[in-house]
Design a protein around this motif. Sequence first.
Motif, PDB file in Angstrom:
ATOM      1  N   THR A  58       7.197 -12.128 -13.549  1.00  5.70           N
ATOM      2  CA  THR A  58       7.766 -11.707 -14.829  1.00  5.70           C
ATOM      3  C   THR A  58       8.799 -12.746 -15.262  1.00  5.70           C
ATOM      4  OG1 THR A  58       9.591 -10.504 -13.781  1.00  5.70           O
ATOM      5  CG2 THR A  58       7.522  -9.273 -14.153  1.00  5.70           C
ATOM      6  N   ARG A  59       9.215 -12.670 -16.516  1.00  7.78           N
ATOM      7  CA  ARG A  59      10.263 -13.575 -17.004  1.00  7.78           C
ATOM      8  C   ARG A  59      11.560 -13.384 -16.201  1.00  7.78           C
ATOM      9  NH1 ARG A  59      10.368 -18.404 -18.725  1.00  7.78           N
ATOM     10  NH2 ARG A  59      12.041 -18.576 -17.248  1.00  7.78           N
ATOM     11  N   GLU A  60      11.851 -12.151 -15.824  1.00 10.11           N
ATOM     12  CA  GLU A  60      13.062 -11.864 -15.049  1.00 10.11           C
ATOM     13  C   GLU A  60      12.987 -12.532 -13.678  1.00 10.11           C
ATOM     14  OE1 GLU A  60      11.355  -9.586 -16.807  1.00 10.11           O
ATOM     15  OE2 GLU A  60      12.883  -9.314 -18.374  1.00 10.11           O
ATOM     16  N   LEU A  64      15.959 -15.420   2.882  1.00 13.93           N
ATOM     17  CA  LEU A  64      15.363 -15.416   1.538  1.00 13.93           C
ATOM     18  C   LEU A  64      13.854 -15.233   1.607  1.00 13.93           C
ATOM     19  CD1 LEU A  64      16.892 -18.242  -0.696  1.00 13.93           C
ATOM     20  CD2 LEU A  64      17.355 -15.805  -0.779  1.00 13.93           C
ATOM     21  N   SER A  65      13.235 -15.914   2.538  1.00  8.24           N
ATOM     22  CA  SER A  65      11.765 -15.903   2.596  1.00  8.24           C
ATOM     23  C   SER A  65      11.225 -14.503   2.857  1.00  8.24           C
ATOM     24  CB  SER A  65      11.266 -16.857   3.679  1.00  8.24           C
ATOM     25  OG  SER A  65      11.587 -16.381   4.977  1.00  8.24           O
ATOM     26  N   GLN A  66      12.027 -13.680   3.515  1.00  7.49           N
ATOM     27  CA  GLN A  66      11.615 -12.306   3.798  1.00  7.49           C
ATOM     28  C   GLN A  66      11.940 -11.354   2.653  1.00  7.49           C
ATOM     29  OE1 GLN A  66      10.002 -11.115   6.532  1.00  7.49           O
ATOM     30  NE2 GLN A  66       9.871 -13.138   7.462  1.00  7.49           N
ATOM     31  N   ASN A  67      13.068 -11.608   1.997  1.00  3.79           N
ATOM     32  CA  ASN A  67      13.619 -10.608   1.070  1.00  3.79           C
ATOM     33  C   ASN A  67      13.644 -11.022  -0.398  1.00  3.79           C
ATOM     34  OD1 ASN A  67      14.366  -8.997   3.378  1.00  3.79           O
ATOM     35  ND2 ASN A  67      16.069 -10.406   3.702  1.00  3.79           N
ATOM     36  N   ASP A  68      13.479 -12.316  -0.682  1.00  5.66           N
ATOM     37  CA  ASP A  68      13.668 -12.782  -2.058  1.00  5.66           C
ATOM     38  C   ASP A  68      12.754 -13.984  -2.315  1.00  5.66           C
ATOM     39  OD1 ASP A  68      14.600 -13.455  -4.554  1.00  5.66           O
ATOM     40  OD2 ASP A  68      16.720 -13.256  -4.026  1.00  5.66           O
ATOM     41  N   PRO A  69      11.445 -13.743  -2.457  1.00  7.40           N
ATOM     42  CA  PRO A  69      10.489 -14.860  -2.539  1.00  7.40           C
ATOM     43  C   PRO A  69      10.711 -15.806  -3.712  1.00  7.40           C
ATOM     44  CG  PRO A  69       9.430 -12.775  -3.127  1.00  7.40           C
ATOM     45  CD  PRO A  69      10.777 -12.434  -2.556  1.00  7.40           C
ATOM     46  N   GLN A  70      11.144 -15.281  -4.852  1.00  5.36           N
ATOM     47  CA  GLN A  70      11.379 -16.175  -6.004  1.00  5.36           C
ATOM     48  C   GLN A  70      12.510 -17.165  -5.694  1.00  5.36           C
ATOM     49  OE1 GLN A  70      10.847 -12.756  -6.633  1.00  5.36           O
ATOM     50  NE2 GLN A  70       8.755 -13.183  -7.278  1.00  5.36           N
ATOM     51  N   ARG A  95      15.969 -20.864 -24.741  1.00 14.62           N
ATOM     52  CA  ARG A  95      16.667 -20.511 -23.500  1.00 14.62           C
ATOM     53  C   ARG A  95      15.939 -21.051 -22.272  1.00 14.62           C
ATOM     54  NH1 ARG A  95      17.970 -15.573 -26.096  1.00 14.62           N
ATOM     55  NH2 ARG A  95      16.193 -14.480 -25.183  1.00 14.62           N
ATOM     56  N   HIS A  96      14.692 -21.463 -22.425  1.00 14.54           N
ATOM     57  CA  HIS A  96      13.918 -21.915 -21.276  1.00 14.54           C
ATOM     58  C   HIS A  96      13.240 -23.259 -21.578  1.00 14.54           C
ATOM     59  CE1 HIS A  96      14.649 -18.015 -19.520  1.00 14.54           C
ATOM     60  NE2 HIS A  96      14.226 -17.481 -20.635  1.00 14.54           N
ATOM     61  N   PRO A  97      14.034 -24.339 -21.610  1.00 15.20           N
ATOM     62  CA  PRO A  97      13.435 -25.648 -21.882  1.00 15.20           C
ATOM     63  C   PRO A  97      12.355 -25.984 -20.857  1.00 15.20           C
ATOM     64  CG  PRO A  97      15.832 -25.740 -21.972  1.00 15.20           C
ATOM     65  CD  PRO A  97      15.480 -24.403 -21.425  1.00 15.20           C
ATOM     66  N   GLY A  98      11.269 -26.532 -21.342  1.00 14.14           N
ATOM     67  CA  GLY A  98      10.167 -26.919 -20.463  1.00 14.14           C
ATOM     68  C   GLY A  98       9.145 -25.827 -20.251  1.00 14.14           C
ATOM     69  N   GLU A  99       9.410 -24.643 -20.774  1.00 12.46           N
ATOM     70  CA  GLU A  99       8.534 -23.494 -20.515  1.00 12.46           C
ATOM     71  C   GLU A  99       7.085 -23.761 -20.927  1.00 12.46           C
ATOM     72  OE1 GLU A  99       8.498 -18.653 -21.344  1.00 12.46           O
ATOM     73  OE2 GLU A  99      10.062 -19.914 -22.225  1.00 12.46           O
ATOM     74  N   SER A 100       6.906 -24.475 -22.015  1.00  7.38           N
ATOM     75  CA  SER A 100       5.543 -24.707 -22.524  1.00  7.38           C
ATOM     76  C   SER A 100       4.713 -25.588 -21.583  1.00  7.38           C
ATOM     77  CB  SER A 100       5.595 -25.359 -23.910  1.00  7.38           C
ATOM     78  OG  SER A 100       6.238 -26.622 -23.823  1.00  7.38           O
ATOM     79  N   LYS A 101       5.389 -26.345 -20.694  1.00  8.30           N
ATOM     80  CA  LYS A 101       4.690 -27.247 -19.776  1.00  8.30           C
ATOM     81  C   LYS A 101       4.437 -26.621 -18.413  1.00  8.30           C
ATOM     82  CE  LYS A 101       6.586 -31.447 -21.856  1.00  8.30           C
ATOM     83  NZ  LYS A 101       7.367 -32.672 -21.591  1.00  8.30           N
ATOM     84  N   GLY A 102       4.888 -25.398 -18.205  1.00  5.45           N
ATOM     85  CA  GLY A 102       4.738 -24.763 -16.904  1.00  5.45           C
ATOM     86  C   GLY A 102       6.081 -24.566 -16.234  1.00  5.45           C
ATOM     87  N   HIS A 148      15.401 -15.443 -12.231  1.00  2.00           N
ATOM     88  CA  HIS A 148      16.074 -15.284 -10.941  1.00  2.00           C
ATOM     89  C   HIS A 148      15.860 -16.527 -10.080  1.00  2.00           C
ATOM     90  CE1 HIS A 148      17.739 -13.440  -7.394  1.00  2.00           C
ATOM     91  NE2 HIS A 148      16.594 -13.567  -6.741  1.00  2.00           N
ATOM     92  N   CYS A 149      14.658 -17.050 -10.100  1.00  2.00           N
ATOM     93  CA  CYS A 149      14.359 -18.282  -9.375  1.00  2.00           C
ATOM     94  C   CYS A 149      15.223 -19.437  -9.888  1.00  2.00           C
ATOM     95  CB  CYS A 149      12.878 -18.626  -9.525  1.00  2.00           C
ATOM     96  SG  CYS A 149      12.380 -20.181  -8.751  1.00  2.00           S
ATOM     97  N   LEU A 150      15.299 -19.589 -11.198  1.00  2.00           N
ATOM     98  CA  LEU A 150      16.092 -20.666 -11.796  1.00  2.00           C
ATOM     99  C   LEU A 150      17.580 -20.539 -11.452  1.00  2.00           C
ATOM    100  CD1 LEU A 150      14.471 -20.794 -15.363  1.00  2.00           C
ATOM    101  CD2 LEU A 150      14.024 -22.342 -13.440  1.00  2.00           C
ATOM    102  N   GLU A 151      18.056 -19.314 -11.400  1.00  2.00           N
ATOM    103  CA  GLU A 151      19.480 -19.073 -11.113  1.00  2.00           C
ATOM    104  C   GLU A 151      19.857 -19.472  -9.689  1.00  2.00           C
ATOM    105  OE1 GLU A 151      19.634 -14.958 -12.058  1.00  2.00           O
ATOM    106  OE2 GLU A 151      19.673 -15.313 -14.236  1.00  2.00           O
ATOM    107  N   GLU A 152      18.866 -19.599  -8.825  1.00  2.00           N
ATOM    108  CA  GLU A 152      19.126 -19.961  -7.424  1.00  2.00           C
ATOM    109  C   GLU A 152      19.333 -21.469  -7.254  1.00  2.00           C
ATOM    110  OE1 GLU A 152      19.575 -18.892  -3.308  1.00  2.00           O
ATOM    111  OE2 GLU A 152      19.564 -17.695  -5.142  1.00  2.00           O
ATOM    112  N   THR A 153      19.069 -22.247  -8.298  1.00  2.00           N
ATOM    113  CA  THR A 153      19.133 -23.706  -8.199  1.00  2.00           C
ATOM    114  C   THR A 153      20.502 -24.197  -7.755  1.00  2.00           C
ATOM    115  OG1 THR A 153      17.531 -23.819 -10.015  1.00  2.00           O
ATOM    116  CG2 THR A 153      18.634 -25.869  -9.409  1.00  2.00           C
ATOM    117  N   GLU A 154      21.550 -23.608  -8.289  1.00  2.00           N
ATOM    118  CA  GLU A 154      22.907 -24.045  -7.948  1.00  2.00           C
ATOM    119  C   GLU A 154      23.188 -23.859  -6.456  1.00  2.00           C
ATOM    120  OE1 GLU A 154      27.373 -23.672  -9.851  1.00  2.00           O
ATOM    121  OE2 GLU A 154      25.654 -22.858 -10.939  1.00  2.00           O
ATOM    122  N   LYS A 155      22.742 -22.736  -5.907  1.00  2.00           N
ATOM    123  CA  LYS A 155      22.911 -22.483  -4.468  1.00  2.00           C
ATOM    124  C   LYS A 155      22.139 -23.520  -3.659  1.00  2.00           C
ATOM    125  CE  LYS A 155      24.050 -19.690  -0.941  1.00  2.00           C
ATOM    126  NZ  LYS A 155      25.421 -19.311  -0.576  1.00  2.00           N
TER     127      LYS A 155
END
Length: 235
Positions: free
Chosen positions: A208-210, A140-146, A19-26, A214-221
């Motif tokens: 955390t993984r969550e 976002l910078s104030q309320n949602d750092p990820q 579910r998380h391609p690339g995870e092993s590289k950081g 959440h950070c990854l899910e913001e990519t589309e925006k």
Amino acid sequence: MPRKESVIIVSATMAEKKRHPGESKGFVEEMRFVAMRLHTKDQAKEGEKEVKEPEEKAVTKWEPTVDGYLRFLVDSKVVYDTLEKIVQDAAYPYYAEFKNTGLERSASLDKDLAWFKEQGYTIPEPSTPGLTYAQYLKDLSQNDPQAFICHFYNIYFAHSAGGRMIGKKIAGQLLNNEALEFYKWDGDLSQLLQNVRDKLNKVAEEWTREEKNHCLEETEKSFKLSGEILRLILS
């Protein structure tokens, strides 16, 4: 039973990795993977998105205008000004990790806009795409750092890759091959990028993984808002 249980645990772990391609590289590699999938095939070989907007075509197929490009530069400057101020003010301590990375673009854009003015062009006021994105980043910078870090990564890294291709295309087509400061960096760009990758990976180690998801899910925006600014080039 114990053996069956261990098989289930191993299978679940493998599924998690898938579910998380690339995870092993950081974590940066996870962000890169998600971002590449949101490109079209015209833009990147790993792209999966269908071409729907003019700016999603291959850069070689673009028909830019100088006026549109100026609007793009002005709105881009609003976004970079905002990013750099957010990092300087550091509402979250780890934002300070990204001060003076060498990737900053605001001062370069100042010089480019001054050059256009010297050539006799009228510099437009910032427009809705840039102002909207800047306000969104502030919130976002104030309320949602990820989520903010997702935008930080995508803005700077996209400019260092596809952005440079766009700059070369426009320089050749509209500016008599004038190389703008927006596309120049002091020092070795690949090393500057690697330094920021390392910092991003280090910051994400505390999440955390969550929070990572959440950070990854913001990519589309991020792509949507950046795309609206990019589209100005073709207006």
